[in-house]
Design a protein around this motif. Structure first.
Motif, PDB file in Angstrom:
ATOM      1  N   VAL B   6      29.199  36.091  24.991  1.00  0.00           N
ATOM      2  CA  VAL B   6      28.981  34.901  24.160  1.00  0.00           C
ATOM      3  C   VAL B   6      28.662  35.354  22.731  1.00  0.00           C
ATOM      4  N   TRP B  18      35.162  27.498  22.623  1.00  0.00           N
ATOM      5  CA  TRP B  18      34.421  28.093  21.505  1.00  0.00           C
ATOM      6  C   TRP B  18      35.050  27.624  20.197  1.00  0.00           C
ATOM      7  N   SER B 120      25.046  29.964  20.120  1.00  0.00           N
ATOM      8  CA  SER B 120      25.223  30.897  21.238  1.00  0.00           C
ATOM      9  C   SER B 120      24.027  30.910  22.190  1.00  0.00           C
TER      10      SER B 120
END
Lengths: 364, 132
Positions: B6, B18, B120
């Motif tokens: 990540v 993402w 994140s």
């Protein structure tokens, strides 16, 4: 959920497990495409213990088998395996299965897991109805089943056996006695490769599985899940019950014409199938290859000349051919090899063409 | 399973996409977690250039051997460019989900909604919850 005798072994191998018709089964161990390719190039080992084993025993075993299966079972030698279809009175396919002839008075029928109960009850009812002198036994729980498939299958299995495997011809079997256990080994399979289906006592299945894996380790053997089994069988043009064939379709529409023996005096579904044959087969199962991009999936519409003419029953990327392939039923008018058809994928029409089955044939 | 990758500099959606933000243009793809759960990506149906997309609505499709999965737009906007190289090499989504495996660039029509995306740390927590 039902578990096979190898459930623990799969978990140790860190398999990805799925619910397959009520069975807790491995769909892949590490990577579906690798498992597929490794079976074509070396060998794959599969847990197929969920399939059913039903025995027909008694004086009239052969006579009864000839009445319920589309294929003629009598007149074949002991040790023969026969692919056949079980039809209902309308000619609809109740199951596709293999019949193992032990003797004139003993047959083993290997059936699809999801159909085991249905087939067993059907056979019992029919035996009572015909007054046949046979006993029908569902022995599925007592058996584990391991498929060993691929060009190296024989070399690997031979290392575990004294018996010369060259003596088992294609679609034949032998009962081998090993350490007080009986194992049934047939040269059959569902991948399009040479290989074996091995039936072992349920309690011994994990032991046999582990010994084959240990022996096969240096020879490129890898376990393969149901995901690879599905793409392997599709390339080999083999039917998946519930997907490609069912009670709504007859063996004459599916590529099972060759297992229907109209010469037999009678079998369940014969009248309906004769009628269908005389009237002309209206729809046929065909293979196709995508011309445009896109993967056809079960249930997608097939079109020709702008109108719906059928439906996809199975479709996938073919890992061996690196093409998108599929099978499905279409109106017989459009079933000619080379014909261009359209597959409707998310409201868009994608070109495909009818091709010969199987998609893949191993080199002899 | 092994812990998913990540990257700290990206933003994330609950649908496991993402997003990399550069002014009013976002580059997007599916996360390492998503590519791992989908297994072998063998086909990507790319969105057409100019297609209007809506945050949370499906706008293209990725397929593995066994499955067909929708990819959801992370923001409202219009497709500027799709990653045409995925037509030949869909496996890049597996190999480099945050690099060569990017799926589309979208011109956002409303930069306010970027605030709805997870950073994140938030996405890692979200993944941890998904595992249980």
């Amino acid at each position: 959920m039902f578990k096979t005798p190898l459930n623990n072994a799969h978990r140790q191998l860190d398999a990805k497990m799925i619910d397959f018709g009520g069975w807790d089964m491995p769909v892949y161990y590490s990577n579906l495409i690798e498992e597929h390719s490794n079976t074509r190039e070396n060998a794959g080992i599969f847990d197929i213990s969920h399939m059913g084993e039903i025995f027909i025993e008694g004086k009239e075993a052969l006579d009864f088998a000839d009445k319920i299966f589309t294929r003629k079972i009598s007149g074949k030698e002991d040790g023969k395996v026969m692919l056949s279809v079980l039809c209902n009175e309308n000619g609809g396919i109740l199951d596709d299965l293999t019949v193992y002839k032990f003797s004139d008075e003993k047959l083993m029928v290997v059936v699809n897991a999801s159909n085991t109960e249905k087939d067993f009850n059907w056979m019992k009812e029919k035996a009572a109805e015909f007054g046949s002198d046979v006993e029908i036994k569902n022995e599925s729980e007592n058996f584990g089943k391991i498929d060993l498939q691929g060009p190296k299958a024989q070399e690997i299995l031979q290392k575990l056996l004294k018996f010369d495997l060259n003596e088992i011809k294609y679609y034949h079997f032998k009962v081998l006695k090993r350490e007080n256990n009986e194992e049934i080994v047939s040269r059959t399979g569902y991948t399009g490769e040479d290989g074996f289906e091995i039936y072992v006592p349920a309690k011994k299945t994990e032991e046999v599985w582990n010994s084959i894996i240990t022996i096969g380790n240096g020879l490129g053997l890898k376990p393969a899940g149901l995901g690879a089994r599905d793409t392997l069988r599709l390339e080999a043009g083999m039917m998946l019950y519930g997907n490609d064939i069912d009670e709504q379709h007859t063996p004459l529409e599916a590529p099972y014409v060759w297992v229907v023996d109209f010469e037999k005096p009678d079998f369940i579904g014969k009248n309906a199938l004769e009628k269908q044959k005389k009237g002309g087969i209206k729809q046929k199962l065909i293979g196709f290859e995508m011309i445009d991009r896109g993967i056809a999936r079960h249930g997608y519409k097939i079109l020709a000349d702008g109108t719906p003419v059928g439906e996809v029953t199975s479709g996938s990327l073919s890992p061996t051919l690196k093409k998108n392939i599929g099978i499905g039923y279409i109106s017989a008018d459009y079933a000619r090899i080379g014909n261009e058809i359209g597959i409707e994928i998310r409201d868009k029409l994608n070109k495909a063409k009818v091709v010969d089955l199987p998609f893949y044939k191993r080199k002899k | 399973m092994d812990e998913s990758n990540v990257p700290a500099e990206l933003k994330y959606t609950k649908g496991h996409e993402w997003v990399k933000i550069e002014g009013d243009v976002v580059t997007m793809g599916i996360t390492d977690f998503a590519q791992h759960s989908l297994t072998d990506i063998v086909f990507v149906e790319l969105p057409e250039k100019g297609k209007k997309v809506y945050a949370g609505k499906s706008f293209c499709v990725v397929e593995s051997v066994k499955s067909v999965s929708d990819v959801y737009a992370p923001v409202n906007g219009e497709v500027l460019e799709a990653n045409g190289s995925l037509e030949q090499s869909p496996e890049n989504v597996n190999k480099e989900p945050y690099g060569e495996g990017w799926i589309a660039k979208i011109k956002t029509s409303d930069s306010g909604e970027l605030e709805n995306l997870m950073d994140s740390e938030a996405y890692k927590k979200y993944l941890a919850e998904q595992e249980h």
